[in-house]
Design an enzyme around this catalytic site. Structure first.
Site, PDB file in Angstrom:
ATOM      1  N   SER A 173       0.845  -1.197   0.000  1.00  0.00           N
ATOM      2  CA  SER A 173       0.000   0.000   0.000  1.00  0.00           C
ATOM      3  C   SER A 173       0.878   1.243   0.000  1.00  0.00           C
ATOM      4  O   SER A 173       1.540   1.543   0.991  1.00  0.00           O
ATOM      5  CB  SER A 173      -0.924   0.026   1.215  1.00  0.00           C
ATOM      6  OG  SER A 173      -1.597   1.275   1.294  1.00  0.00           O
ATOM      7  N   ASP A 215      -5.052   0.060  -9.484  1.00  0.00           N
ATOM      8  CA  ASP A 215      -6.244   0.828  -9.848  1.00  0.00           C
ATOM      9  C   ASP A 215      -6.738   0.512 -11.254  1.00  0.00           C
ATOM     10  O   ASP A 215      -7.847   0.925 -11.627  1.00  0.00           O
ATOM     11  CB  ASP A 215      -5.966   2.322  -9.739  1.00  0.00           C
ATOM     12  CG  ASP A 215      -5.878   2.791  -8.301  1.00  0.00           C
ATOM     13  OD1 ASP A 215      -6.544   2.183  -7.441  1.00  0.00           O
ATOM     14  OD2 ASP A 215      -5.143   3.756  -8.031  1.00  0.00           O
ATOM     15  N   ARG A 272     -14.030  -3.722  -5.652  1.00  0.00           N
ATOM     16  CA  ARG A 272     -13.946  -3.614  -7.109  1.00  0.00           C
ATOM     17  C   ARG A 272     -14.032  -4.961  -7.818  1.00  0.00           C
ATOM     18  O   ARG A 272     -14.494  -5.037  -8.957  1.00  0.00           O
ATOM     19  CB  ARG A 272     -12.671  -2.857  -7.510  1.00  0.00           C
ATOM     20  CG  ARG A 272     -12.775  -1.369  -7.222  1.00  0.00           C
ATOM     21  CD  ARG A 272     -11.531  -0.592  -7.582  1.00  0.00           C
ATOM     22  NE  ARG A 272     -11.813   0.852  -7.481  1.00  0.00           N
ATOM     23  CZ  ARG A 272     -10.873   1.797  -7.469  1.00  0.00           C
ATOM     24  NH1 ARG A 272      -9.594   1.460  -7.550  1.00  0.00           N
ATOM     25  NH2 ARG A 272     -11.216   3.068  -7.389  1.00  0.00           N
ATOM     26  N   ARG A 320     -13.796   4.603 -10.864  1.00  0.00           N
ATOM     27  CA  ARG A 320     -13.150   3.693 -11.820  1.00  0.00           C
ATOM     28  C   ARG A 320     -14.113   2.608 -12.311  1.00  0.00           C
ATOM     29  O   ARG A 320     -14.025   2.155 -13.451  1.00  0.00           O
ATOM     30  CB  ARG A 320     -11.894   3.084 -11.203  1.00  0.00           C
ATOM     31  CG  ARG A 320     -10.864   4.142 -10.833  1.00  0.00           C
ATOM     32  CD  ARG A 320      -9.467   3.621 -10.679  1.00  0.00           C
ATOM     33  NE  ARG A 320      -8.632   4.602 -10.002  1.00  0.00           N
ATOM     34  CZ  ARG A 320      -8.057   5.643 -10.605  1.00  0.00           C
ATOM     35  NH1 ARG A 320      -8.242   5.839 -11.897  1.00  0.00           N
ATOM     36  NH2 ARG A 320      -7.307   6.498  -9.923  1.00  0.00           N
TER      37      ARG A 320
END
Length: 448
Positions: free
Chosen positions: A174, A327, A358, A403
């Protein structure tokens, strides 16, 4: 489009022949860091190319609330008059970071070793995201955090009056956590050391060095060991923000799957800790080339040319590449839907705790559009149908995630039936010109 207002349903229709030049906004990661480090420097930092999306503008508001003077010229040049390391003032009001996990975590780190108290909140999406991964290491410096159950916003941080230097091994890859610890280390005495097993984007290290901090990185069997000397006087900088590779991913991927397309995406940052998507696309057979490779402001930069690629192949993405493209997996899964065979993505559990889950969001929408998706806690696979064979026809939930919204709009450019999203408003948080830019290239994207 506003990430905080009325939902904006949108629909993407089959398109052909995307062409032209895609002027991508500035890099979001570098924009956040430019404002924060400029606020911690002594003197005036000048920034050109700053991303003026809601996430970054919220960070600018936070720096003003903590005492920095920040102005913008009519030509888009920003000026930050900093307060110096440890010079933050206590804000009068709650700091609203909107949708930005990067913004709130970096700001928490930057103020955690100053003797001030600040309360942070965000939108509905941000207030669901875990903050303990940052507040736990900040507690080692002596900062205190009080928030909702599960370590979630709204949250109050009480900065350490007598901070201690810290040696911290980041438990998951991260860049946000690493950067928060390094920013906290700026106002701690002695050496702050961060150890990361897997390399993550290194903008913080590069920019800290540029602002005059003494920072070094050593690669050992233990991982990357980053050592920062505390309590420097940061020197103001003149920063030209490169264009954002994460935003560039959307027009690039659109060109690859849309018949007859040939677009140029100039001045894109190709920092090796950020460029994993482009490497992956080329391994899949994408007609994606780098032109005019150069270095600007210590960052590698190139112009990307992307052309329609009808013969894409599914591949297994190396897990150790995940940090450099975390991402971009949502839009990669869109490209994978048009490839022949299965694309396997592993080591991606971080996707579960982004603005949304996601993996779940993309899997649900892709399945509704006729694509086979399998998933586990830290992996997923997409079995492509090849060009021209993806049905589409669904309305996909974005879960307030910019996104996810953009990825499904790219999907609909090459499906048999249009693809709709329930809300395109969050796109403004990172890519405020997405809609007009894509329309100018020839994409058929409409508001409901």
């Amino acid at each position: 489009m506003s990430g905080h207002g009325t939902p904006t349903p949108m629909t993407s229709h089959a398109s052909t022949g995307l062409s032209g030049e895609a002027a991508i906004p500035g890099d979001k990661s570098i924009s956040h860091r430019s404002l924060i480090l400029g606020a911690l420097a002594v003197g005036e930092t000048t920034i050109t190319g700053l991303l003026e999306g809601e996430d970054v503008l919220d960070t600018a508001k936070a720096m003003r609330a903590m005492g920095a003077e920040i102005t913008r010229d009519d030509d888009g040049t920003w000026h930050v008059h900093g307060v110096g390391t440890g010079g933050f003032a206590e804000p009068d009001q709650v700091i609203d970071c909107g949708n930005s996990g990067t913004g709130v975590r970096l700001i928490m780190g930057a103020m955690a070793t100053s003797p001030i108290t600040a309360t942070f909140t965000g939108d509905a999406s941000l207030n669901k995201r875990p903050m303990a991964r940052v507040t736990d290491p900040l507690a080692l410096f002596g900062a205190q955090a009080v928030g909702r159950s599960g370590g979630r916003l709204p949250m109050t941080i009480v900065g350490a009056r007598d901070p201690l230097p810290v040696r911290y091994e980041v438990p998951v890859p991260s860049a946000q956590v690493k950067s928060a610890v390094l920013l906290a280390g700026l106002n701690a005495p002695g050496e702050t050391v961060v150890i990361e097993r897997e390399a993550t984007r290194d903008h913080s290290e590069r920019m800290l060095a540029g602002f005059g901090a003494t920072i070094s990185t050593e690669v050992t069997n233990e991982g990357r060991i980053i050592t920062l000397q505390g309590q420097p006087e940061l020197k103001p900088q003149t920063i030209a923000v490169p264009r954002d590779p994460s935003s560039a991913a959307f027009p690039v991927c659109a060109a690859l799957i849309t018949e007859g397309s040939d677009i140029l995406v100039p001045n894109i940052g190709l920092n090796p800790t950020r460029a994993g998507l482009f490497t992956t696309l080329r391994e899949m057979g994408a007609d994606l080339t780098y032109e005019n490779q150069r270095e600007e402001g210590g960052e590698p930069v190139a112009d990307l040319r992307a052309r329609f690629s009808p013969n894409l192949k599914g591949i297994s993405v190396p897990p150790d590449r995940a940090a450099s493209m975390i991402d971009e997996y949502p839009v990669l899964s869109v490209v994978a839907a048009f490839a022949e065979g299965t694309t396997e993505m592993r080591g991606v559990k971080e996707l579960r705790v982004k603005e949304s889950d996601r993996i779940d969001a993309m899997a649900t929408g892709l399945r509704a559009c006729g694509i086979t998706v399998e998933e586990g806690e830290d992996w997923w696979t997409v079995t492509g149908l090849g060009h021209g064979n993806v049905p589409g026809g669904a309305t996909c939930e974005t879960h307030l995630d910019h996104r996810i919204a953009m990825s499904f709009l790219i999907l609909g450019l090459a499906t048999q039936k249009p693809v709709s999203i329930d809300d395109g408003a969050p796109i403004a948080t990172s890519f405020p010109v997405f809609e007009p830019l894509m329309t100018t290239l020839g994409a058929n994207i409409r508001r409901a």
